[in-house]
Design a protein around this motif. Structure first.
Motif, PDB file in Angstrom:
ATOM      1  N   LEU A  70      35.776  28.755  43.484  1.00  0.00           N
ATOM      2  CA  LEU A  70      36.817  28.838  42.459  1.00  0.00           C
ATOM      3  C   LEU A  70      37.233  30.286  42.187  1.00  0.00           C
ATOM      4  N   MET A  71      36.258  31.188  42.180  1.00  0.00           N
ATOM      5  CA  MET A  71      36.582  32.601  41.955  1.00  0.00           C
ATOM      6  C   MET A  71      37.461  33.148  43.074  1.00  0.00           C
ATOM      7  N   VAL A  72      37.144  32.785  44.313  1.00  0.00           N
ATOM      8  CA  VAL A  72      37.956  33.235  45.457  1.00  0.00           C
ATOM      9  C   VAL A  72      39.348  32.647  45.354  1.00  0.00           C
ATOM     10  N   ARG A  73      39.444  31.353  45.001  1.00  0.00           N
ATOM     11  CA  ARG A  73      40.754  30.707  44.872  1.00  0.00           C
ATOM     12  C   ARG A  73      41.581  31.369  43.771  1.00  0.00           C
ATOM     13  N   ASP A  74      40.952  31.723  42.650  1.00  0.00           N
ATOM     14  CA  ASP A  74      41.661  32.412  41.575  1.00  0.00           C
ATOM     15  C   ASP A  74      42.166  33.771  42.034  1.00  0.00           C
ATOM     16  N   ARG A  75      41.372  34.480  42.829  1.00  0.00           N
ATOM     17  CA  ARG A  75      41.792  35.786  43.342  1.00  0.00           C
ATOM     18  C   ARG A  75      42.981  35.636  44.284  1.00  0.00           C
ATOM     19  N   ILE A  76      42.951  34.613  45.129  1.00  0.00           N
ATOM     20  CA  ILE A  76      44.077  34.345  46.030  1.00  0.00           C
ATOM     21  C   ILE A  76      45.340  34.075  45.211  1.00  0.00           C
ATOM     22  N   ASN A  77      45.229  33.234  44.195  1.00  0.00           N
ATOM     23  CA  ASN A  77      46.385  32.923  43.348  1.00  0.00           C
ATOM     24  C   ASN A  77      46.924  34.165  42.645  1.00  0.00           C
ATOM     25  N   LEU A  78      46.042  35.018  42.171  1.00  0.00           N
ATOM     26  CA  LEU A  78      46.462  36.251  41.508  1.00  0.00           C
ATOM     27  C   LEU A  78      47.235  37.152  42.469  1.00  0.00           C
ATOM     28  N   ILE A  79      46.715  37.315  43.666  1.00  0.00           N
ATOM     29  CA  ILE A  79      47.393  38.160  44.662  1.00  0.00           C
ATOM     30  C   ILE A  79      48.748  37.573  45.024  1.00  0.00           C
ATOM     31  N   GLU A  80      48.811  36.252  45.182  1.00  0.00           N
ATOM     32  CA  GLU A  80      50.092  35.617  45.493  1.00  0.00           C
ATOM     33  C   GLU A  80      51.107  35.848  44.379  1.00  0.00           C
ATOM     34  N   ARG A  81      50.677  35.765  43.121  1.00  0.00           N
ATOM     35  CA  ARG A  81      51.591  36.015  41.999  1.00  0.00           C
ATOM     36  C   ARG A  81      52.029  37.477  41.956  1.00  0.00           C
ATOM     37  N   MET A  82      51.138  38.392  42.323  1.00  0.00           N
ATOM     38  CA  MET A  82      51.506  39.809  42.336  1.00  0.00           C
ATOM     39  C   MET A  82      52.529  40.092  43.427  1.00  0.00           C
ATOM     40  N   LEU A  83      52.405  39.385  44.556  1.00  0.00           N
ATOM     41  CA  LEU A  83      53.331  39.592  45.661  1.00  0.00           C
ATOM     42  C   LEU A  83      54.688  38.962  45.400  1.00  0.00           C
ATOM     43  N   ASP A  84      54.716  37.892  44.624  1.00  0.00           N
ATOM     44  CA  ASP A  84      55.961  37.211  44.300  1.00  0.00           C
ATOM     45  C   ASP A  84      55.982  36.916  42.794  1.00  0.00           C
ATOM     46  N   VAL A 115      57.381  33.693  40.891  1.00  0.00           N
ATOM     47  CA  VAL A 115      56.645  32.409  40.867  1.00  0.00           C
ATOM     48  C   VAL A 115      55.601  32.490  39.776  1.00  0.00           C
ATOM     49  N   ARG A 116      55.675  31.567  38.844  1.00  0.00           N
ATOM     50  CA  ARG A 116      54.702  31.530  37.745  1.00  0.00           C
ATOM     51  C   ARG A 116      53.749  30.356  37.934  1.00  0.00           C
ATOM     52  N   ALA A 117      52.520  30.589  37.587  1.00  0.00           N
ATOM     53  CA  ALA A 117      51.503  29.531  37.724  1.00  0.00           C
ATOM     54  C   ALA A 117      51.596  28.548  36.588  1.00  0.00           C
TER      55      ALA A 117
END
Length: 55
Positions: free
Chosen positions: A36-50, A53-55
């Motif tokens: 879950l921590m890795v998945r949250d980090r992936i989501n954070l990076i994706e939001r920073m790149l775009d 897009v809001r979660a």
């Protein structure tokens, strides 16, 4: 990003491989928490790149 996705996949494969036959609940809990921590980090990076897009 690719290394995080790879780590997430490896953790998921490990959890799936252990299945219900594995009796060490603490190890399973830690693996799931790490996943879950890795998945949250992936989501954070994706939001920073775009940022549009809001979660």
């Amino acid at each position: 990003m690719a290394s995080l996705r790879d780590e997430h996949r490896q953790i998921n494969d490990t959890i799936s491989g252990l299945g219900n036959a594995y009796n060490d609940e603490l190890v399973l809990h830690r693996l799931k928490k790490r996943k879950l921590m890795v998945r949250d980090r992936i989501n954070l990076i994706e939001r920073m790149l775009d940022p549009a897009v809001r979660a």
